[in-house]
Scaffold this active site. Structure first.
Site, short mmCIF file in Angstrom:
data_model
loop_
_atom_site.label_atom_id
_atom_site.label_comp_id
_atom_site.label_asym_id
_atom_site.label_seq_id
_atom_site.Cartn_x
_atom_site.Cartn_y
_atom_site.Cartn_z
N ASP A 30 0.83 -1.19 0.00
CA ASP A 30 0.00 0.00 0.00
C ASP A 30 0.88 1.26 0.00
O ASP A 30 2.06 1.22 0.35
CB ASP A 30 -0.90 -0.03 1.23
CG ASP A 30 -2.18 0.78 1.05
OD1 ASP A 30 -2.33 1.45 0.01
OD2 ASP A 30 -3.05 0.73 1.94
N GLU A 55 2.68 6.89 -2.69
CA GLU A 55 2.37 8.05 -3.53
C GLU A 55 2.84 9.37 -2.90
O GLU A 55 3.33 10.25 -3.61
CB GLU A 55 0.86 8.15 -3.78
CG GLU A 55 0.22 6.91 -4.37
CD GLU A 55 -0.29 5.97 -3.30
OE1 GLU A 55 -0.76 4.87 -3.65
OE2 GLU A 55 -0.23 6.33 -2.09
N ASP A 58 -9.09 3.80 -3.17
CA ASP A 58 -10.23 4.07 -2.29
C ASP A 58 -11.44 4.59 -3.07
O ASP A 58 -11.54 5.78 -3.40
CB ASP A 58 -9.83 5.09 -1.22
CG ASP A 58 -8.71 4.57 -0.34
OD1 ASP A 58 -8.46 3.35 -0.36
OD2 ASP A 58 -8.06 5.38 0.35
#
Length: 770
Positions: free
Chosen positions: A413, A416, A479
């Protein structure tokens, strides 16, 4: 980035310089270099006091042209650079006073000397062109420099890709900055920015810059695609191909072919969800509940709170919730499950690993030597510096301990929000590292999995990406919200990503944020379980189907088992992706490029080359979809319909528009309880609407992707000639839609509700009379 004020004016503070003609041409074996002053030269005095641009063309592989243009070449070379194939092939060149022509494969470049113009052609078709303003050096109001490229957009031309973008599927009219950000699926931001676009005219363009590339796609100049970077140099590749598929094959040849994911990863993944309360008892209850309801489950994923709060990442189980993690993992694996755990590339200040990482220089630093830290996500967190080999080894050592414990995969995960006010161990430029960091992060983890588990057993579940990240599957869409609108935007993101070189893509079934209604959840289940990879995951509530309603249990079981039966077909598509770069889950454009109606479709897709999927995205249960020309068979009902039109129908939750195109052979498996089984043995080759004098083919592999058998069939009037290479295997041929046949020259024949079945053994040549 915009530099003009309408068509006539330049924005205040900017000065745009572009070539007027080609003054000199230097041809070498591997390069053609153009010297192009930014002024018409009438006499010797005109050669003074003006900028000149240098444009160099070369070819790293057939049908690919590299264009590099610069204003001043004395600037320091910055790293990192994309890891791409960058050879120099010999060029075929012709030259006269008016023009220079060079060729690479079927792609030709015509350089008009005066006035300056470059035209790219493929065969007899013009792909695109660069006019006099198509290469420019621009000085900004703060004396900063930019380089700009422009390519002409033809009438009826559409552009796609640029990474996983949730904005409209066709990128014409959009402004795109390729800067990785954690913006969810409901914004213009993207977790996976790829400075590559694909045209429906049969070419693609990769702008070879890891830093931010600013695209104006038919926006600032509505007949141009424009891309600009800060600095004195710009470089891009024009990539040809006879079809959009071939363009993607060439692009992934340049940037890397996807690895073949393990067969088990195609099954259903279930997670703890994010902020829910869970421990081993909760996990066991969910796993056993799936088994009791006969829902096939392949992977259980532990999200963030498998570690103690405020300590991510310490790579240690929270002993309050999981006092015996090794024993727990063994108990889960004894149930036939693979295990995935969540990680990110950050070390919180409270983690026991922070001091160790800081003291050894494993974290990004400020210019003054301090560790860079902030409180967004985890208090006082630092960022692992993957340009430091020792940091990579240290990070992998922590992950290896988890693999030794029984973990099979990692959800990689984040990656970014990478700062730019930092210093890297190897001196990399922070602007260029911002996106590239995602590539390094996932490569480190994926390489470890390949080393420890073996090739074809490695799989990550990654959110961030850069050019080349397609080599490390799988990626998921981030998401999304529990709405039909977010379901649609997720699909747009996946389709855009697939046209950016990525073969595999997943999404959170039912949406990540909030909790879906039972209606939405059931519709999203069909979509999710007809994607390349499938995961039940959410934010603040569990995603086990019985918490929605009992029908959701039936829907989950139905589509999970359906996907498992499709595995021989899906894994063949995955082998194709591994070899060619053509994605498993693909926009209609890729299969039907000759049909302009498919060029804008973003609510349906092809799963492999034969199966059309149109998820239902409304509460009324209405499926609205387009079928290209030909005879299409609904996979679940076996109804045959004529294509070339839009169709609208109502569907219950156990169905959706799921059609097989004509002249297809689908390899269907015998096991619906798991995705990883012997695909080749007892496989059924299902024939759908064979067309006269058109060969239909299929192949089947083992779970390692090795081809174990092939079948070819040609129909002529009322007979089908079939040849199989299936040595030592038992299998069947199913003629879908037939109640009986006149004869078969080999095999036992029986009839079923779905058609006539011919049971065979070993390699065969046989004729069937209909």
């Amino acid at each position: 980035m915009k530099f003009t004020d309408g068509f006539w004016l330049t924005k205040e503070g900017f000065d745009i310089q572009h070539p007027r003609n080609v003054r000199d041409v230097v041809i070498n074996e591997n390069t053609v270099t153009l010297y192009a002053p930014c002024k018409d030269i009438q006499h010797r005095g005109d050669t003074l006091n003006l900028p000149s641009l240098t444009i160099q063309l070369s070819s790293p592989m057939k049908n690919v042209i590299k264009v590099k243009a610069w204003h001043h070449k004395g600037t320091r070379t910055k790293t990192p650079e994309f890891d791409i194939k960058n050879e120099l092939l010999p060029l075929e060149c012709e030259q006269n006073e008016e023009q220079t022509i060079l060729n690479s494969g079927n792609v030709s470049v015509n350089i008009q000397h005066k006035p300056f113009k470059i035209t790219f052609t493929q065969g007899n078709q013009v792909l695109t062109s660069v006019d006099s303003k198509g290469v420019a050096w621009i000085k900004g109001p703060e004396k900063e420099s930019y380089m700009r490229g422009q390519l002409n957009i033809g009438v009826g031309e559409y552009l796609y890709g640029l990474g996983e973008r949730f904005t409209p599927f066709v990128k014409n009219g959009q402004i795109v900055d390729t800067w990785n950000e954690d913006g969810g699926t409901s914004s213009e931001q993207s977790y996976k920015n790829i400075p590559f676009f694909l045209s429906n005219k049969g070419y693609g363009v990769l702008v070879n810059h890891p830093e931010n590339v600013s695209f104006e796609i038919a926006s600032e100049a509505v007949s141009k695609t424009q891309f600009s970077v800060e600095g004195e140099c710009i470089e891009y590749f024009l990539i040809g191909g006879e079809t959009p598929k071939e363009v993607l094959t060439n692009y992934t040849e340049l940037t890397g072919k996807p690895a073949l994911p393990p067969a088990w990863s195609y099954g259903l993944w279930l997670t703890t969800s994010f902020t829910t309360d869970y421990n081993e008892e909760t996990v066991t209850h969910f796993v056993d509940g799936m088994a009791e309801r006969d829902i096939p489950l392949s992977v259980f994923h532990f999200d963030c709170f498998w570690m103690k709060e405020f300590e991510w990442c310490n790579f240690e189980w929270d002993k309050d919730a999981f006092p015996e993690p090794e024993a727990m993992l063994k108990r889960l694996k004894d149930k036939g499950l693979k295990i995935c755990v969540w990680i990110n590339p950050y070390i919180a200040e409270k983690s026991k690993l922070f001091d160790e990482a800081a003291e050894n220089g494993y974290l990004l630093k400020k210019a003054n030597g301090d560790v860079w830290q902030w409180d967004l996500w985890q208090g006082g967190m630092g960022v692992v510096d993957f340009t430091n080999p020792a940091a990579c080894e240290w990070y992998c050592g922590k992950l290896k301990g988890l693999l030794d414990m029984g973990v099979d995969s990692f959800k990689t995960d984040f990656g970014e929000r990478i700062p730019t006010d930092v210093v890297y161990y190897d001196g990399s430029d922070p602007q260029r590292m911002h996106n590239y960091y995602a590539y390094l992060y996932n490569k480190v983890v994926f390489d470890l999995l390949e080393e420890e588990k073996g090739k074809k057993e490695a799989v990550v579940f990654a959110r961030s990406a850069a050019v080349g990240s397609q080599q490390f599957p799988v990626h998921w869409g981030g998401d999304c919200n529990a709405t039909y609108e977010s379901m649609a935007e997720s699909l747009r993101g996946g389709l855009s990503l697939s046209l950016s070189g990525f073969g595999y893509w997943s999404h959170d079934i039912g949406g990540f944020e909030n909790t879906a209604s039972p209606d939405l959840f059931k519709r999203w289940l069909a979509f999710g379980l007809l994607s390349s990879h499938s995961r039940l995951h959410g934010s603040s509530s569990y995603r086990v189907p019985w918490l929605f309603d009992e029908e959701a249990v039936d829907v989950t079981k139905h589509f999970s088992k359906l996907k498992n039966r499709l595995m021989p077909y899906l894994y063949s598509a995955s082998v194709e992706n591994h070899n060619t770069g053509v994605p498993v889950m693909r926009p209609m454009l890729l299969e039907f490029a000759e049909d302009p109606n498919t060029h804008v479709l973003d609510r349906q897709y092809m799963l492999g080359n034969s199966l059309l999927v149109a998820p239902i995205m409304n509460e009324e249960g209405v499926g609205s979809y387009y079928l290209p020309q030909g005879k299409w068979t609904h996979y679940l009902t076996k109804e045959v319909v004529e294509g070339g039109t839009w169709r609208t129908e109502n569907y219950d939750y156990l169905s959706l528009p799921l059609f097989i195109k004509e002249n297809s052979i689908l390899a269907i498996g015998h096991d619906d309880d798991r995705p990883d089984y012997e695909f080749a043995n007892n496989v059924t080759f299902e024939f759908y609407q064979l067309q006269d004098n058109q060969q239909a083919t299929a192949f089947v592999t083992d779970i390692n992707g090795n081809i174990k058998g092939e079948i070819k069939a040609v129909k002529q009037n009322n007979s089908i000639h079939i040849e199989t290479s299936m040595e030592g295997l038992t299998y069947s041929i199913l003629l879908a839609g037939y109640e009986s046949i006149t004869s078969a020259s080999a095999g036992e024949v029986d009839s079923s509700r779905d058609g006539v079945r011919v049971n065979l053994n070993g390699s065969q040549k046989l004729d069937i009379t209909l």
